[in-house]
Design an enzyme around this catalytic site. Sequence first.
Site, PDB file in Angstrom:
ATOM      1  N   LYS A   1       0.848  -1.198   0.000  1.00  0.00           N
ATOM      2  CA  LYS A   1       0.000   0.000   0.000  1.00  0.00           C
ATOM      3  C   LYS A   1       0.883   1.248   0.000  1.00  0.00           C
ATOM      4  CE  LYS A   1      -3.945   1.985   2.551  1.00  0.00           C
ATOM      5  NZ  LYS A   1      -4.800   1.833   3.747  1.00  0.00           N
TER       6      LYS A   1
ATOM      7  N   SER B   1      -9.788  -0.262   7.151  1.00  0.00           N
ATOM      8  CA  SER B   1      -9.233  -0.094   5.809  1.00  0.00           C
ATOM      9  C   SER B   1      -8.627  -1.351   5.185  1.00  0.00           C
ATOM     10  CB  SER B   1      -8.189   1.017   5.805  1.00  0.00           C
ATOM     11  OG  SER B   1      -8.843   2.252   5.914  1.00  0.00           O
TER      12      SER B   1
ATOM     13  N   SER C   1      -9.650   1.927   2.983  1.00  0.00           N
ATOM     14  CA  SER C   1      -8.821   2.683   2.055  1.00  0.00           C
ATOM     15  C   SER C   1      -7.789   1.819   1.324  1.00  0.00           C
ATOM     16  CB  SER C   1      -8.073   3.782   2.812  1.00  0.00           C
ATOM     17  OG  SER C   1      -7.209   3.202   3.784  1.00  0.00           O
TER      18      SER C   1
END
Lengths: 509, 89, 435
Positions: free
Chosen positions: C40, C139, C115
Amino acid sequence: MSVLSGTPPVSSDSSIATDPSNDEVIIGLEIHCQLDTSTKLFCGCSTDYRDDGPNTHVCPICLGLPGTLPKVNKKAVEYALKVAKALNCEILEESEFARKNYFYPDLNKGYQITQYDRPLAVRGYLDIEGEDGEKRVRITRVHMEEDPGRLVHKGGTDRPKYTLVDYNRAGIPLIEIVTEPDLRSPKEARRFLNKLRATLEYLGVYDSEKEGSLRVDANISIQPRGWFEREGKGKADRGRAEVKNISSYKGVEKALTFEITRQKNAIRRGQKLESATRHFVETRGVTTASRSKEMEQDYRYFPEPDLRPLRVRSWSDKIVLPELPDARKVRFIREYGFSPTHAATVTGDWRVAEFYDNLPKDLAVSAATATWIADTLLGELNYRDMSISDVPHGHFIELITLIRKDTITDKSGVEVLRSLLDQLKEAGSCEKPSECVKRLNLAKTGGEGLEPVISEVLAEQPQAVSDYASGKSEAFNFLIGQVMKKTRGRVDPTELNRVMRETLDSRGP
Amino acid sequence: MVSERDVEHIAELADIGITKDELGEFTPQFNEILEYFDLLDSVEGTSPATRDLTNIFRDDTVVPGLSADEALANTPEKEDGFFKAPRVM
Amino acid sequence: MASQVCRFDPEDNYNAFLKTVGKAPYEGTGKLAGIPVAVKDNISTKGITTTCGSKILGGYVPPFDAFVVELLKKEGAAIVGKTNMDEFGMGTTTENSAFGPTLNPCDTGRVPGGSSGGSAAAIAAGMVPMALGTDTGGSIRCPSAFCGIVGLKPTYGRVSRYGLIAYANSLEQIGPMAGNVTDVSTLMGVLCACDSRDSTTYDRPYCHTPDINVRGTRIGVPEEFFGKGVDPKVASVVWDGISLLERLGAEIVTCRMPSMSSALAAYYVTCTSEASSNLARFDGVRYGPTSDTKKQWHESFQDHRRELFGKEVRRRIMLGTFALSSGYYGKYYAKAQAARQNVKADFDRLFRQVDVIAGPTMPTIAFKLGEKSDPLSMYLSDILTVPANLAGVPAISVPCGRVDDMPVGLQIMGRHFEDEKVVDVAYAFEQGVSA
Ligand SMILES: [Zn+2]
């Protein structure tokens, strides 16, 4: 203010009209000192940055690079605890770091890690020599925080074009010490600071000789006498100034003296003093108003989520404090026969006290040596803005020994000292005292060496000789003065007196 | 209820730029969110969350950091080894 | 050891990646030797741009690796790219990325969740077998549920945050995401290692092989996880899943979690407060797009933040600033911490009666793109994931069927440091479904 006709205007701050001679000065200090650790507070960068270029003592943590995390330097906590203990503070069972949020380019993260509602220690005191004898100054709190970076304003201070930032200083551990508003004059404030400095240096946690290692903010106001005792802090008052940015010991007294005059003048003119932040401009010795925006700062403190709380109260029980200034003062009086005044002077500065303690015992116990250090040496150093650490210990011992052995007079000793200090200041090194004595031809002229000079003088001053013979005693002093002049003080006055009287008397009337 | 002026003040406090249009957009959103946050009014007590780990320290040992070049590598705005920032006065 | 190269040149139809490394080097014969792993974009990678999905970090190349990235490399993983995300992790859809939304591989008209939407989409699309996500309020679990993969939010303090670009420090953890529980468990074993640089970590390694046996495991099911706002069709699928666990020998205990009523508010006050402080460092002086040095400092700072932060980020910075400001701290931040303590207390109480707690991961299936335009309605969809972050307990999302042909996630939460247990229950379920 009332404007009704027939009614005299009543000012809400009628106290302003009181007799100025009945006013008193109220001062509280916030002192920030750099703790003398090897590494920064939250990263492993070296704190020894003063001789190096900008941004050479930085890492991702103290540059505030995203993703980095702080980690507390244990030594800094130990040092801060020592300070808290020496200042007789209560150590909190649990304390924590907090974020102080404000936006300024000297902050690497957009916030400063400090301590807020749970500081390391609270409620202590430090006794000082006040205006009217011994005085206890209360300490509100002691906490740790990180130093911000250093800014250089380019394009002049009046019209800066942009700012240069160096983060070498960012993250240096600071200890903040906050006093209650217990000080009553700039002189007391200076004495407090001197005592505090000595205490921190005795503890070995602070080096006052490192440039920029001290910063003081001073709260100062002028109130009717007794107001503070009656009302306490926080009540409506005449308004106080917070003077920021004082960075030297001498500056504190200067800034406070300036600010008192400014406030007194305002009160005399009947002006209402608003509480305000002011900045001390060291070069001009004045304080200037800051923009009002700083008054509204809202730092939005909250506990630092990247760090864990500290539970270090039990550590302080294990700390054995070294001998502190008051104890050493008592010892110097007892052990070396110091007068209380000399003892206070010599032990009031850790370096001087250490210097003294390291003298050979036989020299140290002499009252003359004490006088030499407390008066002569410190006076000459102060005059040159030098520190005792600039003086080679061995040279000083040699000089004192020369005086004690009667090789040179006290007066010549001063001359030698001045010469040596001037050399040190100029070149960083100096000749040995004995070489200096030889070079300046200061070796004491004793017994037989005196006689030729006396004969010379008597030959030159027949009038004075006959005056003496006719009983005018001033003539004797005149002749002595002439010999002193010729020998530039290198004769022992007692010896000179004796020989002169013998010579004159042997000539007969 | 917060007004557009309040939101403007918050933006000022946060030192974050906001346009007139956004004020009109953010204000009702804030009111909706803050009204939801009122659920916290009924929460009893004020005790902060407990944190069991304490006394996490590192030793006072120097660790090599970045060179000045590495430190300055992520910005073109530099001068004589310093970072260059806007004027503060 | 000679360095080898993993070629990585996939067609990214879903905008899952912000950056790919065509020839990703790897070394050694560790547990992940030669396996392409996506990271990420809020996790620092030395020499690879790391932007957090924000323009304010455009072009930023960290001079160091996050600790978890060091660990991946040590085990031989090939870091093949950085995945898309809601800017700084602020969102539940990955639509808040400054570089365009990621699409859900199950239905490109829908969001992948957020996210960590890029990581979830990359796995769901088969581009990588595993990826790192981060979970501040759901997330990792939300996109795992929406994309039909497995994602674990570890116990707070079990994985080092060093190198994770902070959004809300006290809530977030880096965690493993993969197509199945076994891979998640393997990756978790790599991520859990002691890191002296993160003061909030514990030295609790994860050395575990998933165990299929759930006989006698007591599973608590709080009523609140099936309350208002939860799509009945989702609730029904999740109940079916829980029943499967019962058939496998687990004991189901219905229970209550009253602190849920203020959990979401507590979460949003806490995360925005921390974010308002964390995001202050992006001033354009040391890294990222530069500030305008011809302007005055505050003017430059304000303009910089207006131009380079997205709207949701600015909204949250302002909310957090307000929640911490003098006069409001007591009403918001302090109360949120008390509410957080209540959530912890609820978990503590329940975990004296049950071994794990189960419920839906998300109240609905993946939203349509653009569906959640109103901030509060988006916040409300985090209601089932935030309790685990507030309490710091481990929580996993495992696929448990479909609604309207879209994946639904079953969430299993466990006691502190019993990440192994939630993995075991998820594994039993996964194997039970495919049996
Ligand atoms: Zn550093």
